[in-house]
Design an enzyme around this catalytic site. Sequence first.
Site, PDB file in Angstrom:
ATOM      1  N   HIS A   1       0.839  -1.200   0.000  1.00  0.00           N
ATOM      2  CA  HIS A   1       0.000   0.000   0.000  1.00  0.00           C
ATOM      3  C   HIS A   1       0.875   1.252   0.000  1.00  0.00           C
ATOM      4  CE1 HIS A   1      -2.889   3.041   1.303  1.00  0.00           C
ATOM      5  NE2 HIS A   1      -3.817   2.226   0.839  1.00  0.00           N
TER       6      HIS A   1
ATOM      7  N   GLU B   1      -4.373   1.866  -7.109  1.00  0.00           N
ATOM      8  CA  GLU B   1      -4.800   2.975  -6.266  1.00  0.00           C
ATOM      9  C   GLU B   1      -3.906   4.183  -6.541  1.00  0.00           C
ATOM     10  OE1 GLU B   1      -6.748   1.405  -2.293  1.00  0.00           O
ATOM     11  OE2 GLU B   1      -4.592   1.098  -2.262  1.00  0.00           O
TER      12      GLU B   1
ATOM     13  N   GLY C   1      -7.593   8.454   0.227  1.00  0.00           N
ATOM     14  CA  GLY C   1      -7.594   9.255   1.445  1.00  0.00           C
ATOM     15  C   GLY C   1      -8.757  10.230   1.493  1.00  0.00           C
TER      16      GLY C   1
ATOM     17  N   SER D   1     -11.003   6.570  -3.597  1.00  0.00           N
ATOM     18  CA  SER D   1     -12.236   7.343  -3.409  1.00  0.00           C
ATOM     19  C   SER D   1     -13.437   6.685  -4.085  1.00  0.00           C
ATOM     20  CB  SER D   1     -12.054   8.783  -3.909  1.00  0.00           C
ATOM     21  OG  SER D   1     -11.028   9.444  -3.186  1.00  0.00           O
TER      22      SER D   1
END
Length: 256
Positions: free
Chosen positions: A96, A169, A175, A212
């Site tokens: 990640h 991502e 975030g 998102s």
Amino acid sequence: MTKFWIGTSWKMNKTLAEARLFAEALKAADAGRSPDIQRFVIPPFTAVREVKEILSGTSVKVGAQNMHWADQGTWTGEISPLMLKDCNLDIVELGHSERREHFGETNETVGLKVEAAVRHGLIPLICIGETLEDCESGRAAAVLEEEVRGALSKLSEAQKQAEILFAYEPVWAIGENGIPASADYADARQAEIIAVAQSVLARRVPCLYGGSVNPGNCEELIACPHIDGLFIGRSAWNVEGYLDILARCATKVQAN
């Protein structure tokens, strides 16, 4: 029929009690599951065993957010693949962007972890994505290729046949202040990721989109030809939000 993977990682959120409530509510909704969708949840380490136990009678897969590549040893604060298997987990999230940015994760260490996951029968969910600077400088495709090849670089020919997942991502899209990528942009990038992975593995592997994801864009995203699932953040930390996105995607998948 190929299943779509739709799941969520809770990051550093939820107490054990909160995790249990989420898992119990997800289990209670199991009768309404779509056969076209493979669900998964990735709790913090403190809750993985209990969440797995609660969901053991369902098809929901449960994973961990990271692991070390060594089976055991003097690695203070780390979790090994053996420990994850001891908790009966199915998946491990690796690479990640927050791990890369804050904890020194590199393409090399991600590759070591992917090999260890495959060796122990865990499904690696490999996270990759370009920064805004990469995107603006025209380096997005090169960065993604480096991350894909690095993640797969330690696998033997036999290990390349294991179940492997990618999650695209874009760092600028994730975030609380993330800007969702357009469906067209995400699909184009995912086509590139799939092609690079296929050149290494000699087969197509699923690539999920994360960044998102929310009830307003999930249906458009899941309809894209190179998006094989969704990796959801805060929109799915509430079980009602997760179930809402699952229902919307199930309707879209069935319509197609």
